[in-house]
Design an enzyme around this catalytic site. Structure first.
Site, mmCIF file in Angstrom:
data_model
loop_
_atom_site.group_PDB
_atom_site.id
_atom_site.type_symbol
_atom_site.label_atom_id
_atom_site.label_comp_id
_atom_site.label_asym_id
_atom_site.label_seq_id
_atom_site.Cartn_x
_atom_site.Cartn_y
_atom_site.Cartn_z
ATOM 1 N N ILE A 23 0.822 -1.220 0.000
ATOM 2 C CA ILE A 23 0.000 0.000 0.000
ATOM 3 C C ILE A 23 0.858 1.274 0.000
ATOM 4 O O ILE A 23 0.409 2.317 -0.471
ATOM 5 C CB ILE A 23 -0.985 -0.027 1.192
ATOM 6 C CG1 ILE A 23 -2.170 0.914 0.952
ATOM 7 C CG2 ILE A 23 -0.298 0.297 2.506
ATOM 8 C CD1 ILE A 23 -3.338 0.696 1.902
ATOM 9 N N GLY B 92 3.545 -4.632 11.073
ATOM 10 C CA GLY B 92 2.622 -4.798 9.952
ATOM 11 C C GLY B 92 2.611 -3.607 9.016
ATOM 12 O O GLY B 92 3.635 -2.973 8.757
ATOM 13 N N VAL B 93 1.427 -3.278 8.526
ATOM 14 C CA VAL B 93 1.296 -2.188 7.557
ATOM 15 C C VAL B 93 1.623 -0.845 8.221
ATOM 16 O O VAL B 93 2.155 0.071 7.575
ATOM 17 C CB VAL B 93 -0.108 -2.222 6.898
ATOM 18 C CG1 VAL B 93 -1.212 -1.824 7.843
ATOM 19 C CG2 VAL B 93 -0.142 -1.356 5.653
ATOM 20 N N ASP B 94 1.350 -0.725 9.504
ATOM 21 C CA ASP B 94 1.663 0.490 10.265
ATOM 22 C C ASP B 94 3.170 0.764 10.213
ATOM 23 O O ASP B 94 3.611 1.886 9.890
ATOM 24 C CB ASP B 94 1.186 0.272 11.715
ATOM 25 C CG ASP B 94 1.140 1.532 12.546
ATOM 26 O OD1 ASP B 94 1.367 2.628 12.000
ATOM 27 O OD2 ASP B 94 0.870 1.429 13.766
ATOM 28 N N TYR C 296 -3.948 -8.252 14.661
ATOM 29 C CA TYR C 296 -5.168 -8.201 15.464
ATOM 30 C C TYR C 296 -6.076 -9.424 15.299
ATOM 31 O O TYR C 296 -7.085 -9.539 15.994
ATOM 32 C CB TYR C 296 -5.937 -6.910 15.197
ATOM 33 C CG TYR C 296 -5.391 -5.705 15.956
ATOM 34 C CD1 TYR C 296 -4.294 -5.827 16.803
ATOM 35 C CD2 TYR C 296 -5.984 -4.449 15.828
ATOM 36 C CE1 TYR C 296 -3.798 -4.727 17.503
ATOM 37 C CE2 TYR C 296 -5.490 -3.344 16.533
ATOM 38 C CZ TYR C 296 -4.396 -3.492 17.361
ATOM 39 O OH TYR C 296 -3.917 -2.405 18.059
ATOM 40 N N SER D 159 -7.212 -5.116 10.611
ATOM 41 C CA SER D 159 -7.401 -6.070 11.724
ATOM 42 C C SER D 159 -7.061 -7.527 11.401
ATOM 43 O O SER D 159 -7.092 -8.370 12.303
ATOM 44 C CB SER D 159 -8.843 -6.034 12.276
ATOM 45 O OG SER D 159 -9.034 -4.950 13.140
ATOM 46 N N THR D 160 -6.759 -7.835 10.141
ATOM 47 C CA THR D 160 -6.600 -9.263 9.797
ATOM 48 C C THR D 160 -5.176 -9.790 9.969
ATOM 49 O O THR D 160 -4.909 -10.953 9.674
ATOM 50 C CB THR D 160 -7.044 -9.549 8.344
ATOM 51 O OG1 THR D 160 -6.142 -8.871 7.459
ATOM 52 C CG2 THR D 160 -8.454 -9.106 8.089
ATOM 53 N N GLY D 161 -4.265 -8.934 10.430
ATOM 54 C CA GLY D 161 -2.889 -9.386 10.671
ATOM 55 C C GLY D 161 -2.704 -9.633 12.157
ATOM 56 O O GLY D 161 -3.292 -10.552 12.727
HETATM 57 N N1 AR6 Z 1 0.785 -3.055 2.302
HETATM 58 C C1 AR6 Z 1 -0.466 -3.569 2.370
HETATM 59 N N2 AR6 Z 1 -0.848 -4.444 3.320
HETATM 60 C C2 AR6 Z 1 0.059 -4.807 4.253
HETATM 61 C C3 AR6 Z 1 1.386 -4.306 4.257
HETATM 62 C C4 AR6 Z 1 1.745 -3.383 3.226
HETATM 63 N N3 AR6 Z 1 2.943 -2.851 3.143
HETATM 64 N N4 AR6 Z 1 2.038 -4.851 5.317
HETATM 65 C C5 AR6 Z 1 1.176 -5.691 5.941
HETATM 66 N N5 AR6 Z 1 -0.012 -5.658 5.288
HETATM 67 P P1 AR6 Z 1 -1.556 -5.624 10.353
HETATM 68 P P2 AR6 Z 1 -3.839 -5.225 12.177
HETATM 69 C C6 AR6 Z 1 -1.263 -6.380 5.592
HETATM 70 O O1 AR6 Z 1 -0.967 -6.642 11.259
HETATM 71 O O2 AR6 Z 1 -4.166 -6.668 12.126
HETATM 72 C C7 AR6 Z 1 0.436 -2.937 14.124
HETATM 73 O O3 AR6 Z 1 1.461 -3.234 15.024
HETATM 74 C C8 AR6 Z 1 -1.185 -7.612 6.442
HETATM 75 O O4 AR6 Z 1 -0.716 -8.721 5.691
HETATM 76 O O5 AR6 Z 1 -0.665 -4.610 9.739
HETATM 77 O O6 AR6 Z 1 -4.939 -4.223 12.040
HETATM 78 C C9 AR6 Z 1 -0.386 -1.745 14.577
HETATM 79 O O7 AR6 Z 1 0.413 -0.759 15.215
HETATM 80 C C10 AR6 Z 1 -2.652 -7.775 6.840
HETATM 81 O O8 AR6 Z 1 -3.386 -8.378 5.787
HETATM 82 O O9 AR6 Z 1 -2.736 -4.780 11.107
HETATM 83 C C11 AR6 Z 1 -1.351 -2.372 15.545
HETATM 84 O O10 AR6 Z 1 -0.768 -2.541 16.816
HETATM 85 C C12 AR6 Z 1 -3.125 -6.322 6.966
HETATM 86 O O11 AR6 Z 1 -2.121 -5.528 6.333
HETATM 87 C C13 AR6 Z 1 -1.627 -3.727 14.928
HETATM 88 O O12 AR6 Z 1 -0.480 -4.014 14.115
HETATM 89 C C14 AR6 Z 1 -3.312 -5.843 8.384
HETATM 90 O O13 AR6 Z 1 -2.329 -6.422 9.222
HETATM 91 C C15 AR6 Z 1 -2.823 -3.690 14.004
HETATM 92 O O14 AR6 Z 1 -3.108 -4.992 13.565
#
Ligand code: AR6
Length: 171
Positions: free
Chosen positions: A9, A30-32, A123, A119-121
């Site tokens: 993203i 993750g994405v954050d 969380y 939320s699908t990573g």
């Molecule tokens: N581009 C697009 N999608 C991505 C990328 C990217 N570069 N990297 C990961 N994803 P997550 P959550 C996907 O864990 O579950 C953080 O520590 C990933 O594969 O990023 O909402 C925050 O600070 C998954 O499908 O977010 C919070 O503490 C999706 O993004 C916590 O994680 C979401 O996964 C939030 O957890």
């Protein structure tokens, strides 16, 4: 107008990308982590200002910052629910993430927006259930605001999510 893309993203040249943040707004994995790394320190600086003003961001809510060095214009940070089995309003809170982010985009004249699979990573929200909430919520918003967006993009990082979204959007 609703699209599905598989990829990173942080690479998208859109008006707004949505970050799956946490309520501290101070970054994470993750994405954050990817968004803060690629966008640079300007994003965290604005997050700190918002934190000082309103004490972070509640689950289901969204805030807007600069996108720093990213090709996107703005980042909308939203806080998804942590999956706890489904009986703690997770679906409503997840829908709120999408609706509040879309509203914030509209309020700021942002006409193209990309969402990760919130939320699908880390969380732990089940992917199929999360995809249903995401598609249903975005579709219902677009029905109510048919002229608001040129593009709404679901950005999937994983092939199984891409397949889920493609299937839901076919129907
Ligand atoms: N581009 C697009 N999608 C991505 C990328 C990217 N570069 N990297 C990961 N994803 P997550 P959550 C996907 O864990 O579950 C953080 O520590 C990933 O594969 O990023 O909402 C925050 O600070 C998954 O499908 O977010 C919070 O503490 C999706 O993004 C916590 O994680 C979401 O996964 C939030 O957890």
């Amino acid at each position: 107008m609703i699209e599905v893309i598989q990829g990173d993203i942080t690479k998208l040249e859109v008006d707004a990308i949505v970050n799956a943040a946490n309520s501290s707004l101070l970054g994470g994995g993750g994405v954050d982590g990817a968004i803060h790394r690629a966008g640079g320190s300007a994003i965290l600086e604005e997050c700190r200002v918002i934190r000082a003003k309103q004490g972070g961001c509640k689950t289901g809510q969204s805030v807007l910052t600069t996108a720093g060095k990213l090709p996107a214009k703005k980042v909308i940070h939203t806080v998804g629910p942590i999956w706890q089995g489904g009986k703690n309003e997770e679906a409503t809170l997840l829908a709120n993430c999408y609706t509040n982010s879309l509203n914030l985009a509209v309020e700021n004249g942002l006409r193209s927006i990309a969402f990760p699979n919130i939320s699908t990573g880390i969380y732990g929200y089940p992917k199929a259930a999360a995809a249903e909430v995401a598609v249903e919520t975005v579709r219902s918003f677009i029905k109510q605001h048919p002229d608001a967006f040129e593009r709404v993009i679901f950005v999937c990082f994983e092939a199984d999510n891409t397949a889920l979204y493609q299937k839901l959007l076919e129907g």
